[in-house]
Each structure stands twice: as structure tokens, then as C-alpha cells.
Design a protein around this motif. Structure first.
Motif, PDB file in Angstrom:
ATOM      1  N   ASP A  13       0.839  -1.298  -0.084  1.00 10.98           N
ATOM      2  CA  ASP A  13      -0.105   0.010  -0.104  1.00 10.98           C
ATOM      3  C   ASP A  13       0.650   1.371  -0.135  1.00 10.98           C
ATOM      4  OD1 ASP A  13      -2.438  -1.157  -0.160  1.00 10.98           O
ATOM      5  OD2 ASP A  13      -2.583  -1.374   2.054  1.00 10.98           O
ATOM      6  N   GLN A  14       1.932   1.190  -0.604  1.00 15.82           N
ATOM      7  CA  GLN A  14       2.722   2.792  -0.814  1.00 15.82           C
ATOM      8  C   GLN A  14       2.416   2.990  -2.153  1.00 15.82           C
ATOM      9  OE1 GLN A  14       6.974   0.959  -0.494  1.00 15.82           O
ATOM     10  NE2 GLN A  14       6.709   1.390   1.852  1.00 15.82           N
ATOM     11  N   TYR A  15       2.552   4.299  -2.355  1.00 15.72           N
ATOM     12  CA  TYR A  15       2.343   5.005  -3.560  1.00 15.72           C
ATOM     13  C   TYR A  15       3.373   6.119  -3.925  1.00 15.72           C
ATOM     14  CZ  TYR A  15      -2.465   3.254  -3.116  1.00 15.72           C
ATOM     15  OH  TYR A  15      -3.599   2.224  -2.914  1.00 15.72           O
ATOM     16  N   GLN A  16       3.349   6.516  -5.191  1.00  8.26           N
ATOM     17  CA  GLN A  16       4.465   7.264  -5.630  1.00  8.26           C
ATOM     18  C   GLN A  16       3.565   8.242  -6.544  1.00  8.26           C
ATOM     19  OE1 GLN A  16       7.783   5.685  -7.272  1.00  8.26           O
ATOM     20  NE2 GLN A  16       8.811   5.762  -5.191  1.00  8.26           N
ATOM     21  N   LYS A  17       3.662   9.759  -6.379  1.00 11.02           N
ATOM     22  CA  LYS A  17       2.822  10.681  -7.145  1.00 11.02           C
ATOM     23  C   LYS A  17       3.913  11.328  -7.897  1.00 11.02           C
ATOM     24  CE  LYS A  17      -1.218  10.495  -4.406  1.00 11.02           C
ATOM     25  NZ  LYS A  17      -2.222  11.526  -3.707  1.00 11.02           N
ATOM     26  N   TYR A  18       3.810  11.364  -9.220  1.00 10.85           N
ATOM     27  CA  TYR A  18       4.796  12.119 -10.081  1.00 10.85           C
ATOM     28  C   TYR A  18       4.148  13.268 -10.978  1.00 10.85           C
ATOM     29  CZ  TYR A  18       8.201   8.302  -9.187  1.00 10.85           C
ATOM     30  OH  TYR A  18       8.913   7.605  -8.846  1.00 10.85           O
ATOM     31  N   VAL A  19       4.684  14.250 -11.349  1.00  9.96           N
ATOM     32  CA  VAL A  19       3.985  15.127 -12.165  1.00  9.96           C
ATOM     33  C   VAL A  19       5.127  15.277 -13.067  1.00  9.96           C
ATOM     34  CG1 VAL A  19       3.665  17.721 -12.621  1.00  9.96           C
ATOM     35  CG2 VAL A  19       3.154  16.949 -10.381  1.00  9.96           C
ATOM     36  N   VAL A  20       4.607  14.868 -14.447  1.00 12.52           N
ATOM     37  CA  VAL A  20       5.403  14.718 -15.533  1.00 12.52           C
ATOM     38  C   VAL A  20       4.966  15.213 -16.798  1.00 12.52           C
ATOM     39  CG1 VAL A  20       6.409  12.376 -14.648  1.00 12.52           C
ATOM     40  CG2 VAL A  20       4.367  12.472 -16.159  1.00 12.52           C
ATOM     41  N   TYR A  21       5.807  15.496 -17.676  1.00 17.20           N
ATOM     42  CA  TYR A  21       5.206  15.705 -19.088  1.00 17.20           C
ATOM     43  C   TYR A  21       5.166  14.804 -19.907  1.00 17.20           C
ATOM     44  CZ  TYR A  21       5.331  17.845 -23.814  1.00 17.20           C
ATOM     45  OH  TYR A  21       5.034  18.147 -25.021  1.00 17.20           O
ATOM     46  N   GLY A  22       4.166  14.581 -20.706  1.00 16.05           N
ATOM     47  CA  GLY A  22       4.052  13.287 -21.549  1.00 16.05           C
ATOM     48  C   GLY A  22       3.750  12.096 -20.578  1.00 16.05           C
ATOM     49  N   ARG A  23       2.782  12.194 -19.695  1.00 14.25           N
ATOM     50  CA  ARG A  23       2.189  11.306 -18.846  1.00 14.25           C
ATOM     51  C   ARG A  23       1.829   9.996 -19.744  1.00 14.25           C
ATOM     52  NH1 ARG A  23      -3.396  12.590 -16.409  1.00 14.25           N
ATOM     53  NH2 ARG A  23      -4.766  12.588 -18.666  1.00 14.25           N
ATOM     54  N   GLU A  24       1.185  10.056 -20.783  1.00  9.68           N
ATOM     55  CA  GLU A  24       0.923   8.655 -21.429  1.00  9.68           C
ATOM     56  C   GLU A  24       2.100   7.995 -21.886  1.00  9.68           C
ATOM     57  OE1 GLU A  24      -2.224   7.520 -21.738  1.00  9.68           O
ATOM     58  OE2 GLU A  24      -3.103   9.338 -20.594  1.00  9.68           O
ATOM     59  N   ALA A  25       3.212   8.716 -22.625  1.00 12.05           N
ATOM     60  CA  ALA A  25       4.294   8.179 -22.980  1.00 12.05           C
ATOM     61  C   ALA A  25       5.172   7.437 -21.919  1.00 12.05           C
ATOM     62  CB  ALA A  25       5.064   9.186 -23.853  1.00 12.05           C
ATOM     63  N   TRP A  26       4.940   8.045 -20.587  1.00  7.55           N
ATOM     64  CA  TRP A  26       5.446   7.156 -19.394  1.00  7.55           C
ATOM     65  C   TRP A  26       4.933   6.201 -18.988  1.00  7.55           C
ATOM     66  CZ3 TRP A  26      10.264   7.581 -17.086  1.00  7.55           C
ATOM     67  CH2 TRP A  26      10.853   8.813 -17.487  1.00  7.55           C
ATOM     68  N   LEU A  27       3.527   6.142 -19.175  1.00  9.76           N
ATOM     69  CA  LEU A  27       2.638   5.066 -18.670  1.00  9.76           C
ATOM     70  C   LEU A  27       3.128   4.001 -19.685  1.00  9.76           C
ATOM     71  CD1 LEU A  27       0.389   3.783 -16.969  1.00  9.76           C
ATOM     72  CD2 LEU A  27      -1.337   4.835 -18.746  1.00  9.76           C
ATOM     73  N   ALA A  28       2.986   4.395 -21.147  1.00  9.33           N
ATOM     74  CA  ALA A  28       3.246   3.264 -21.819  1.00  9.33           C
ATOM     75  C   ALA A  28       4.894   2.636 -21.804  1.00  9.33           C
ATOM     76  CB  ALA A  28       3.141   3.721 -23.486  1.00  9.33           C
ATOM     77  N   ALA A  29       5.575   3.564 -21.596  1.00  8.87           N
ATOM     78  CA  ALA A  29       7.009   2.888 -21.531  1.00  8.87           C
ATOM     79  C   ALA A  29       7.359   1.972 -20.209  1.00  8.87           C
ATOM     80  CB  ALA A  29       8.185   4.151 -21.423  1.00  8.87           C
ATOM     81  N   ILE A  30       6.665   2.461 -19.170  1.00 13.58           N
ATOM     82  CA  ILE A  30       6.696   1.744 -17.752  1.00 13.58           C
ATOM     83  C   ILE A  30       6.115   0.296 -17.965  1.00 13.58           C
ATOM     84  CG2 ILE A  30       5.926   1.450 -15.361  1.00 13.58           C
ATOM     85  CD1 ILE A  30       6.365   4.581 -15.308  1.00 13.58           C
ATOM     86  N   ASN A  31       4.641   0.374 -18.614  1.00  2.70           N
ATOM     87  CA  ASN A  31       4.110  -0.836 -18.719  1.00  2.70           C
ATOM     88  C   ASN A  31       4.886  -1.810 -19.607  1.00  2.70           C
ATOM     89  OD1 ASN A  31       1.989  -0.428 -16.544  1.00  2.70           O
ATOM     90  ND2 ASN A  31       0.657   0.520 -18.150  1.00  2.70           N
ATOM     91  N   SER A  32       5.487  -1.281 -20.755  1.00  2.00           N
ATOM     92  CA  SER A  32       6.076  -2.041 -21.860  1.00  2.00           C
ATOM     93  C   SER A  32       7.298  -2.603 -20.973  1.00  2.00           C
ATOM     94  CB  SER A  32       6.839  -1.098 -22.875  1.00  2.00           C
ATOM     95  OG  SER A  32       7.235  -1.932 -23.837  1.00  2.00           O
ATOM     96  N   ALA A  33       8.087  -2.012 -20.208  1.00  2.00           N
ATOM     97  CA  ALA A  33       9.218  -2.578 -19.504  1.00  2.00           C
ATOM     98  C   ALA A  33       8.649  -3.641 -18.550  1.00  2.00           C
ATOM     99  CB  ALA A  33       9.890  -1.455 -18.927  1.00  2.00           C
TER     100      ALA A  33
END
Length: 111
Positions: free
Chosen positions: A86-106
Motif C-alpha cells: 500500500d505504498q504510492y508514488q505521485k509524479y508530475v511529468v510531461y507526457g504522462r501517456e508516454a511514461w505510462l506506456a514505457a513503464i508498462n512495456s518494460a
């Protein structure tokens, strides 16, 4: 500055990112590595300066969301990482969809 990298590790994706630690949005850079790590390296100007690294295998879910100010949704630039225990990290990023795709792809590479 690549002192945070492990031996033989390479950066797959990088970008500016704030990591929320309590009330402070710790500015810095977010890195995704080929060794399955997500690493936030803060700028020197922050009060909290520790490097935060998580293994992708410890990530349960990654979603996008809004950055809020006083509870009011302001910007669609949030990247939320749910970890084990139950730990969370909250980021503010530019291009959040690209980050989401890159992390899930990895996390789930195609065979």
C-alpha cells in the motif's frame, strides 16, 4: 549525472519530473532503466534530496491522473505508481501517456 546507475545499466527513458514527498513536490528527473528500475533523482535546490529508486517488479499498477491544487483538479500531468504494501508514488511529468506506456512495456515485454 549517471551516478545512480548500476553497473552496466542504461537509461531507456528520462524526463523532468516532480515527486510528491509530503507537502513538497521534489523537482528532478525521472529515469526508466533497462535493468527494470524507475529512479527519481532530485535537483540540488530541494529540501529533500534523496534518490528514490523502485524495481518495476514492486509496481502493482501505474495510472494517470490530475495534479490538484487545494483539492481542485488543475492539470492532466499526474503519473501515479502503486507499489506493494500500500505504498504510492505521485509524479508530475510531461507526457504522462508516454511514461505510462514505457513503464508498462518494460514491466510486460512482448515475447
Amino acid at each position: 549525472m549517471t551516478q545512480f546507475l548500476l553497473s552496466g545499466e542504461k537509461v531507456v527513458k528520462e524526463g523532468s519530473a516532480n515527486l510528491w514527498k509530503g507537502l513538497e513536490a521534489v523537482g528532478g528527473k525521472l529515469y526508466l532503466t533497462d535493468k527494470g528500475r524507475l529512479v527519481h533523482v532530485p535537483h540540488r535546490m530541494n529540501l529533500q534530496r534523496g534518490i528514490v529508486a523502485v524495481q518495476l517488479s514492486d509496481i502493482i499498477d501505474v495510472t494517470t491522473g490530475w495534479t490538484k491544487f487545494m483539492g481542485i483538479p488543475m492539470l492532466k500531468n499526474g503519473l501515479f505508481v502503486k507499489l506493494q504494501h500500500d505504498q504510492y508514488q505521485k509524479y508530475v511529468v510531461y507526457g504522462r501517456e508516454a511514461w505510462l506506456a514505457a513503464i508498462n512495456s518494460a514491466r510486460w515485454p512482448t515475447c
